[in-house]
Design an enzyme around this catalytic site. Structure first.
Site, PDB file in Angstrom:
ATOM      1  N   HIS A  10       0.818  -1.210   0.000  1.00 30.67           N
ATOM      2  CA  HIS A  10       0.000   0.000   0.000  1.00 30.67           C
ATOM      3  C   HIS A  10       0.853   1.262   0.000  1.00 30.67           C
ATOM      4  O   HIS A  10       2.051   1.239   0.322  1.00 30.67           O
ATOM      5  CB  HIS A  10      -0.932   0.011   1.214  1.00 30.67           C
ATOM      6  CG  HIS A  10      -0.200   0.039   2.528  1.00 30.67           C
ATOM      7  ND1 HIS A  10       0.369   1.184   3.058  1.00 30.67           N
ATOM      8  CD2 HIS A  10       0.070  -0.949   3.423  1.00 30.67           C
ATOM      9  CE1 HIS A  10       0.955   0.911   4.207  1.00 30.67           C
ATOM     10  NE2 HIS A  10       0.792  -0.381   4.462  1.00 30.67           N
ATOM     11  N   GLU A  87      -2.185  -6.941   7.529  1.00 31.55           N
ATOM     12  CA  GLU A  87      -0.899  -6.893   8.228  1.00 31.55           C
ATOM     13  C   GLU A  87      -0.967  -7.782   9.471  1.00 31.55           C
ATOM     14  O   GLU A  87      -2.046  -8.178   9.922  1.00 31.55           O
ATOM     15  CB  GLU A  87      -0.599  -5.432   8.605  1.00 31.55           C
ATOM     16  CG  GLU A  87       0.706  -5.185   9.321  1.00 31.55           C
ATOM     17  CD  GLU A  87       1.921  -5.618   8.525  1.00 31.55           C
ATOM     18  OE1 GLU A  87       2.272  -6.810   8.623  1.00 31.55           O
ATOM     19  OE2 GLU A  87       2.515  -4.772   7.829  1.00 31.55           O
TER      20      GLU A  87
END
Length: 212
Positions: A10, A87
């Site tokens: 990202h 994550e």
């Protein structure tokens, strides 16, 4: 029949910029991150990007899904969001400074870390690895022979790199995982993994300056 995957980190967030553990906290992109995603979009729509894209898949955290939405807006492809691509969960440590908790960052384990230790509300490295690798193998089986664009996180990319390079969870990694970097690999029908190219940033002129 192999599944081809382009795995992308990202764009930058405000917490990235000040080195705060994000984990499962749903932090949006900052303006730098949005600029990175727009630069990535320009590259993905150019002749220089040659991978055919059959599906776009993202972590369900908005820093990844927003990067995907900006970068892929020129395609009429629905972005599938998957929780398994998140994550690593850092539980009660989320929001704290990396340095304050004695870490190099969520994408950089080291040999002093107990890979089976999980902070309250979080995941151990081994649990995280199992989740991430299982998620990718599931995607490969569900999209056999296809080409996937996958948007996720630094820690996720680290787990994939360790699998591809047969590196232990506690082994030191010497390279950075930069925002919006592209990482290409394949998973075949027998779940054999192979790397094509790694850590590419053709859309960002400042890539070398960011490696600090």
């Amino acid at each position: 029949m192999s599944t081809s995957i382009c795995l992308i980190r990202h764009g930058e967030t405000a917490w990235n910029a000040v080195r705060r553990l994000q984990g499962w906290q749903d932090i949006e992109l900052n303006e730098t991150g949005r600029e990175q995603a727009r630069a990535l979009q320009n590259y993905l729509r150019s002749p220089a990007f040659r991978l055919p894209v059959d599906a776009v898949i993202s972590s369900d955290l908005q820093r990844a899904s927003e990067t995907a939405a900006i970068a892929c807006q020129h395609w009429e492809i629905e972005i599938q969001q998957i929780r398994g691509l998140r994550e690593r969960g850092f539980g009660t440590l989320e929001g704290q400074a990396w340095d304050a908790v004695g870490r190099h960052g969520p994408d950089q384990p080291d040999d002093s870390v107990d890979i089976d230790y999980a902070v309250e509300g979080g995941e151990s490295l081994r649990q995280f690895q199992t989740r991430v690798l299982g998620c990718f193998e599931g995607l490969a089986q569900a999209h056999a022979g296809k080409s996937l664009l996958v948007f996720a996180h630094g820690g996720v990319i680290d787990m994939v790199w360790r699998k591809l390079n047969q590196q232990a969870l506690g082994a030191k990694r010497t390279h950075a995982i930069l925002n919006t970097s592209l990482n290409f690999f394949n998973i075949d029908a027998d779940l054999n993994w192979s790397c094509t190219s790694w850590g590419q940033l053709p859309h960002l002129d400042t890539a070398l300056d960011e490696q600090t």
